[in-house]
Design an enzyme around this catalytic site. Sequence first.
Site, mmCIF file in Angstrom:
data_model
loop_
_atom_site.group_PDB
_atom_site.id
_atom_site.type_symbol
_atom_site.label_atom_id
_atom_site.label_comp_id
_atom_site.label_asym_id
_atom_site.label_seq_id
_atom_site.Cartn_x
_atom_site.Cartn_y
_atom_site.Cartn_z
ATOM 1 N N GLU A 44 0.787 -1.235 0.000
ATOM 2 C CA GLU A 44 0.000 0.000 0.000
ATOM 3 C C GLU A 44 0.822 1.290 0.000
ATOM 4 O OE1 GLU A 44 -2.884 -0.059 3.135
ATOM 5 O OE2 GLU A 44 -4.019 -1.656 2.208
ATOM 6 N N GLU A 46 -5.640 -8.338 1.075
ATOM 7 C CA GLU A 46 -6.156 -7.991 2.410
ATOM 8 C C GLU A 46 -7.622 -7.637 2.292
ATOM 9 O OE1 GLU A 46 -4.255 -4.769 4.528
ATOM 10 O OE2 GLU A 46 -2.254 -5.595 4.185
HETATM 11 C C1 FCB Z 1 -4.045 -1.918 5.694
HETATM 12 C C2 FCB Z 1 -2.630 -2.271 6.119
HETATM 13 C C3 FCB Z 1 -2.561 -3.321 7.196
HETATM 14 C C4 FCB Z 1 -3.650 -3.126 8.239
HETATM 15 C C5 FCB Z 1 -5.000 -2.980 7.583
HETATM 16 C C6 FCB Z 1 -6.152 -2.823 8.555
HETATM 17 O O1 FCB Z 1 -4.056 -0.630 5.168
HETATM 18 O O2 FCB Z 1 -1.904 -2.744 5.013
HETATM 19 O O3 FCB Z 1 -1.281 -3.313 7.754
HETATM 20 O O4 FCB Z 1 -3.345 -2.086 9.052
HETATM 21 O O5 FCB Z 1 -4.986 -1.883 6.714
#
Ligand code: FCB
Length: 473
Positions: free
Chosen positions: A173, A361
């Site tokens: 990210e 994620e």
């Molecule tokens: C993302 C991050 C991860 C975590 C989630 C909730 O942006 O990559 O590390 O904090 O959010």
Amino acid sequence: MEEFDKPLSAASFGGDFEWGVSTAAFQIEGAHDADGKGLSIWDVFTSQKSRVKDGHHAQQACDFYNCYTDDIKLIKELNIPNFRFSISWSRIMPTGHHPVNQSAIDHYNRVLDAMEAQGITPWITLYHWDLPHELELKGGWTNRECISWFGDYVEVIAKHFGHRVKNWMVMNEPSVFTGGGYFLGIHAPGKRGLTNFLRAVHHVTLATAAGGKILRDLISDGHIGTTFSCTYIEPATQKLKDIAAAKRVDTLLNRAFIEPILGLGYPETELPVIKKMAKYILPGDVEAAAFDFDFIGIQCYTREVVKHSFFTPYVGAALVKAEKRGVPTTEMHWEVHPPSIYHMLKRFDAYKGVKKILVTENGSAFPDEVVNGQVKDPKREAYLKSHLRQVLKAKNEGVNVQGYFVWTLTDNFEWAEGYHPRFGLIHVDFDTQVRTIKNSGKWYADFLKDIKKEDEDTLCYSGHGQRAPEQGA
Ligand code: FCB
């Protein structure tokens, strides 16, 4: 039957779909000064006053550094075949540069051994926000040299682990750590301002492509990706001003980081402030920023609704908070809006240069508690199911999405929010380090049982050399 009425099964995503769970070194490892580790920018940031809610730090976190054997057994218990974790650069190279700290190499080899023993496949992120502090003293990502410092680190990792790890993600990210860490100052290293931000963005973009090239050169069978955060953006009203504001926010969050990697350059027409980056772009950079990743990881948690605002510099836009809109939210104050992930999958799939997408994620935080040895977290289970249905919808419409990783395994250190938001499938008591599998974790385990069965069936068929005849044939 409509897609949304059918029971949800892992098998409906196909036998090749990668199911997993994601973590990051700084959020789980603890052991902040063990075995020669150097300081990272997050070690320093968490030691400064008023940076993190309630002064929480991650010196112990989930103590994954010491508990990895048991935690990896828990991954196995949850039937999760793939585990995404990151390597801490400041463990491997305490100053950010050579020499390499052999104890750290040995440590990550032991973690990989433990995964191998449980039959779990590793997916490694090279950079999940924890830059070595000594590099930050030289400007960190605002210094163009950071690209070659990162390259040295990637080379070390590829040489030590490339023979035993196939799946790689270069960055996590970039929009979040450059925006939070170099523009708003709310994440490490706490820098602010447009100059810091634009320089960091450009150097991180170049480092992402450089990292991809190094991995490809050194790991012949590598499956190489990088991850992007994305958020579905909608205008607050149909007024032209709000629509234009939404477009600028969308460009910043969803396009500015992937497009140069795809060889499209920065999207400066839709977000004119990006033109100010020109002074940091040297001849050859546009070409150097491009790399054909095998896959793109997308990480979408929510939607944002945007209105025009005179008061926000550069983007001229403000977010209409979810609470104000009266929609369901998580502990992060993020709206629960499952169609967002569908829209973002469609968007990223539409890029010609994106070969394959994995959701690296997705998850939610709720205030979970252990009561009589159980954690009832129906909202997390509902969140996961509703998002999976949207992923399946996109897949069935032809989007090349081939994996889904839940954020996250255990409750952990959630950056500036400290330990308050609990995102895990497994509850952690941070005083005792006791783990309790939440009901959502049990649900995920049950959901993934199908996949295991399917694999066993396939093995069974190939073992007999031919498919069993159809009934009645
Ligand atoms: C993302 C991050 C991860 C975590 C989630 C909730 O942006 O990559 O590390 O904090 O959010």
